[in-house]
Design a protein around this motif. Structure first.
Motif, PDB file in Angstrom:
ATOM      1  N   ASP A 120       5.984 -24.782  13.729  1.00  0.00           N
ATOM      2  CA  ASP A 120       6.986 -24.725  14.841  1.00  0.00           C
ATOM      3  C   ASP A 120       6.662 -25.700  15.858  1.00  0.00           C
ATOM      4  O   ASP A 120       5.550 -25.820  16.260  1.00  0.00           O
ATOM      5  N   MET A 121       7.711 -26.377  16.409  1.00  0.00           N
ATOM      6  CA  MET A 121       7.347 -27.257  17.600  1.00  0.00           C
ATOM      7  C   MET A 121       8.270 -26.692  18.771  1.00  0.00           C
ATOM      8  O   MET A 121       9.184 -26.419  18.820  1.00  0.00           O
ATOM      9  N   GLY A 122       7.547 -27.079  19.927  1.00  0.00           N
ATOM     10  CA  GLY A 122       8.167 -26.666  21.112  1.00  0.00           C
ATOM     11  C   GLY A 122       8.178 -27.778  22.218  1.00  0.00           C
ATOM     12  O   GLY A 122       7.294 -28.699  21.974  1.00  0.00           O
ATOM     13  N   TRP A 123       9.130 -27.819  22.972  1.00  0.00           N
ATOM     14  CA  TRP A 123       9.113 -28.690  24.192  1.00  0.00           C
ATOM     15  C   TRP A 123       9.099 -27.619  25.402  1.00  0.00           C
ATOM     16  O   TRP A 123       9.769 -26.732  25.515  1.00  0.00           O
ATOM     17  N   PHE A 124       8.175 -27.922  26.278  1.00  0.00           N
ATOM     18  CA  PHE A 124       8.144 -27.231  27.639  1.00  0.00           C
ATOM     19  C   PHE A 124       8.210 -28.238  28.664  1.00  0.00           C
ATOM     20  O   PHE A 124       7.896 -29.349  28.603  1.00  0.00           O
ATOM     21  N   ARG A 125       8.434 -27.591  29.964  1.00  0.00           N
ATOM     22  CA  ARG A 125       8.280 -28.482  31.113  1.00  0.00           C
ATOM     23  C   ARG A 125       7.577 -27.613  32.219  1.00  0.00           C
ATOM     24  O   ARG A 125       7.656 -26.543  32.286  1.00  0.00           O
ATOM     25  N   GLN A 126       7.026 -28.323  33.264  1.00  0.00           N
ATOM     26  CA  GLN A 126       6.549 -27.953  34.135  1.00  0.00           C
ATOM     27  C   GLN A 126       6.775 -28.740  35.490  1.00  0.00           C
ATOM     28  O   GLN A 126       6.313 -29.984  35.513  1.00  0.00           O
ATOM     29  N   ASP A 136       7.416 -23.864  31.435  1.00  0.00           N
ATOM     30  CA  ASP A 136       8.312 -22.964  30.784  1.00  0.00           C
ATOM     31  C   ASP A 136       8.708 -23.647  29.385  1.00  0.00           C
ATOM     32  O   ASP A 136       8.892 -24.806  29.410  1.00  0.00           O
ATOM     33  N   LEU A 137       9.170 -22.847  28.638  1.00  0.00           N
ATOM     34  CA  LEU A 137       9.769 -23.345  27.230  1.00  0.00           C
ATOM     35  C   LEU A 137      11.314 -24.009  27.763  1.00  0.00           C
ATOM     36  O   LEU A 137      12.064 -23.393  28.091  1.00  0.00           O
ATOM     37  N   VAL A 138      11.597 -25.041  27.065  1.00  0.00           N
ATOM     38  CA  VAL A 138      12.871 -25.835  27.006  1.00  0.00           C
ATOM     39  C   VAL A 138      13.465 -25.636  25.768  1.00  0.00           C
ATOM     40  O   VAL A 138      14.542 -25.347  25.735  1.00  0.00           O
ATOM     41  N   ALA A 139      12.752 -25.921  24.727  1.00  0.00           N
ATOM     42  CA  ALA A 139      13.429 -25.572  23.391  1.00  0.00           C
ATOM     43  C   ALA A 139      12.170 -25.560  22.318  1.00  0.00           C
ATOM     44  O   ALA A 139      11.319 -26.313  22.508  1.00  0.00           O
ATOM     45  N   ASP A 178      16.036 -30.895  36.724  1.00  0.00           N
ATOM     46  CA  ASP A 178      15.309 -31.112  35.358  1.00  0.00           C
ATOM     47  C   ASP A 178      13.861 -32.002  35.469  1.00  0.00           C
ATOM     48  O   ASP A 178      13.189 -32.288  34.568  1.00  0.00           O
ATOM     49  N   THR A 179      13.889 -32.332  36.673  1.00  0.00           N
ATOM     50  CA  THR A 179      12.636 -32.998  37.159  1.00  0.00           C
ATOM     51  C   THR A 179      11.391 -32.325  36.951  1.00  0.00           C
ATOM     52  O   THR A 179      11.157 -31.157  37.220  1.00  0.00           O
ATOM     53  N   ALA A 180      10.433 -32.774  35.903  1.00  0.00           N
ATOM     54  CA  ALA A 180       9.341 -31.946  35.530  1.00  0.00           C
ATOM     55  C   ALA A 180       8.446 -32.806  34.497  1.00  0.00           C
ATOM     56  O   ALA A 180       8.851 -34.194  34.249  1.00  0.00           O
ATOM     57  N   VAL A 181       7.211 -32.618  34.270  1.00  0.00           N
ATOM     58  CA  VAL A 181       6.571 -33.092  33.116  1.00  0.00           C
ATOM     59  C   VAL A 181       6.960 -32.279  31.901  1.00  0.00           C
ATOM     60  O   VAL A 181       6.558 -31.081  32.019  1.00  0.00           O
ATOM     61  N   PHE A 182       7.193 -33.023  30.932  1.00  0.00           N
ATOM     62  CA  PHE A 182       7.628 -32.336  29.646  1.00  0.00           C
ATOM     63  C   PHE A 182       6.312 -32.413  28.632  1.00  0.00           C
ATOM     64  O   PHE A 182       5.784 -33.782  28.656  1.00  0.00           O
ATOM     65  N   TYR A 183       6.222 -31.294  28.118  1.00  0.00           N
ATOM     66  CA  TYR A 183       5.046 -31.361  27.046  1.00  0.00           C
ATOM     67  C   TYR A 183       5.690 -30.839  25.662  1.00  0.00           C
ATOM     68  O   TYR A 183       6.459 -30.015  25.665  1.00  0.00           O
ATOM     69  N   CYS A 184       5.089 -31.565  24.587  1.00  0.00           N
ATOM     70  CA  CYS A 184       5.444 -30.773  23.272  1.00  0.00           C
ATOM     71  C   CYS A 184       3.981 -30.201  22.875  1.00  0.00           C
ATOM     72  O   CYS A 184       3.063 -30.483  23.289  1.00  0.00           O
ATOM     73  N   ALA A 185       4.435 -29.218  22.041  1.00  0.00           N
ATOM     74  CA  ALA A 185       3.292 -28.346  21.447  1.00  0.00           C
ATOM     75  C   ALA A 185       3.580 -27.799  20.187  1.00  0.00           C
ATOM     76  O   ALA A 185       4.981 -27.568  19.585  1.00  0.00           O
ATOM     77  N   ALA A 186       2.534 -27.564  19.440  1.00  0.00           N
ATOM     78  CA  ALA A 186       2.614 -27.079  17.981  1.00  0.00           C
ATOM     79  C   ALA A 186       2.012 -25.570  17.853  1.00  0.00           C
ATOM     80  O   ALA A 186       1.232 -25.367  18.449  1.00  0.00           O
ATOM     81  N   ASN A 187       2.785 -24.923  17.094  1.00  0.00           N
ATOM     82  CA  ASN A 187       2.549 -23.404  17.048  1.00  0.00           C
ATOM     83  C   ASN A 187       2.613 -23.192  15.591  1.00  0.00           C
ATOM     84  O   ASN A 187       3.505 -23.315  14.678  1.00  0.00           O
ATOM     85  N   LEU A 188       1.565 -22.467  15.107  1.00  0.00           N
ATOM     86  CA  LEU A 188       1.548 -22.288  13.684  1.00  0.00           C
ATOM     87  C   LEU A 188       1.620 -20.500  13.561  1.00  0.00           C
ATOM     88  O   LEU A 188       0.582 -19.682  13.468  1.00  0.00           O
ATOM     89  N   TRP A 199      -1.382 -29.290  22.147  1.00  0.00           N
ATOM     90  CA  TRP A 199      -0.532 -29.554  23.237  1.00  0.00           C
ATOM     91  C   TRP A 199      -0.682 -31.227  23.329  1.00  0.00           C
ATOM     92  O   TRP A 199      -1.569 -31.664  23.243  1.00  0.00           O
ATOM     93  N   GLY A 200       0.332 -31.929  23.863  1.00  0.00           N
ATOM     94  CA  GLY A 200       0.372 -33.176  24.175  1.00  0.00           C
ATOM     95  C   GLY A 200      -0.113 -33.397  25.663  1.00  0.00           C
ATOM     96  O   GLY A 200      -0.263 -32.315  26.366  1.00  0.00           O
ATOM     97  N   GLN A 201      -0.209 -34.389  26.102  1.00  0.00           N
ATOM     98  CA  GLN A 201      -0.801 -34.702  27.525  1.00  0.00           C
ATOM     99  C   GLN A 201       0.555 -34.642  28.480  1.00  0.00           C
ATOM    100  O   GLN A 201       0.372 -34.896  29.730  1.00  0.00           O
ATOM    101  N   GLY A 202       1.770 -34.915  27.920  1.00  0.00           N
ATOM    102  CA  GLY A 202       2.886 -34.642  28.895  1.00  0.00           C
ATOM    103  C   GLY A 202       3.423 -36.106  29.316  1.00  0.00           C
ATOM    104  O   GLY A 202       2.811 -37.167  29.195  1.00  0.00           O
ATOM    105  N   THR A 203       4.897 -36.201  29.530  1.00  0.00           N
ATOM    106  CA  THR A 203       5.475 -37.238  29.810  1.00  0.00           C
ATOM    107  C   THR A 203       6.339 -36.798  31.148  1.00  0.00           C
ATOM    108  O   THR A 203       7.157 -35.588  30.975  1.00  0.00           O
ATOM    109  N   ARG A 204       6.478 -37.641  31.939  1.00  0.00           N
ATOM    110  CA  ARG A 204       7.207 -37.467  33.206  1.00  0.00           C
ATOM    111  C   ARG A 204       8.414 -37.635  33.239  1.00  0.00           C
ATOM    112  O   ARG A 204       8.826 -38.877  32.945  1.00  0.00           O
ATOM    113  N   VAL A 205       9.441 -37.015  33.839  1.00  0.00           N
ATOM    114  CA  VAL A 205      10.848 -37.085  33.796  1.00  0.00           C
ATOM    115  C   VAL A 205      11.140 -36.803  35.218  1.00  0.00           C
ATOM    116  O   VAL A 205      10.661 -35.700  35.811  1.00  0.00           O
ATOM    117  N   THR A 206      11.734 -37.708  35.782  1.00  0.00           N
ATOM    118  CA  THR A 206      12.000 -37.702  37.348  1.00  0.00           C
ATOM    119  C   THR A 206      13.665 -37.895  37.241  1.00  0.00           C
ATOM    120  O   THR A 206      14.189 -39.043  36.806  1.00  0.00           O
TER     121      THR A 206
END
Length: 123
Positions: free
Chosen positions: A33-39, A46-49, A90-100, A113-120
């Motif tokens: 399972d894959m997720g996108w989070f933002r901080q 927090d989980l985005v999707a 929506d401004t945040a650092v977005f992270y993807c993550a993997a869940n088994l 977890w990934g290292q994150g990508t910034r969205v402004t």
């Protein structure tokens, strides 16, 4: 070694769009399972999707429903987040993550977890 590498973040005006990508390696991507989070600054992550491995079922947090779309391409070991009608909040650092096989709604359920990508998003 498992790696999740996000890309596609940047600065965008309110109402604009971005597509985030997360390329995975070192794991059997189709089984996760894959997720996108933002901080946002000063806030929790927090989980985005999230998108399941089994049937591509999808979960969105309420604030992004109708604006964001998560998808995955198992042939490319990549998960995407299309973000439309972006808002300053929506401004945040977005992270993807993997869940088994664990809880997908919580950060605690994710193994990698990934290292994150910034969205402004500017107003």
């Amino acid at each position: 070694q498992v790696q999740l590498v996000e890309s596609g973040g940047g600065l965008v005006q309110a109402g604009g769009s971005l597509r985030l990508s997360c390329a995975a390696s070192g794991l059997t991507f189709r089984n996760y399972d894959m997720g996108w989070f933002r901080q946002a600054p000063g806030k929790e992550r927090d989980l985005v999707a999230a998108i399941s491995w089994r049937d591509n079922s999808i979960t969105y947090t309420d604030s992004v429903k109708g604006r964001f779309t998560i998808s995955r391409d198992n042939a490319k070991n990549t998960v995407y987040l299309r973000m439309n009608s972006l808002k300053p909040e929506d401004t945040a650092v977005f992270y993807c993550a993997a869940n088994l096989g664990r809880e997908v709604l919580s950060t605690a359920g994710y193994h990698y977890w990934g290292q994150g990508t910034r969205v402004t998003v500017s107003s």
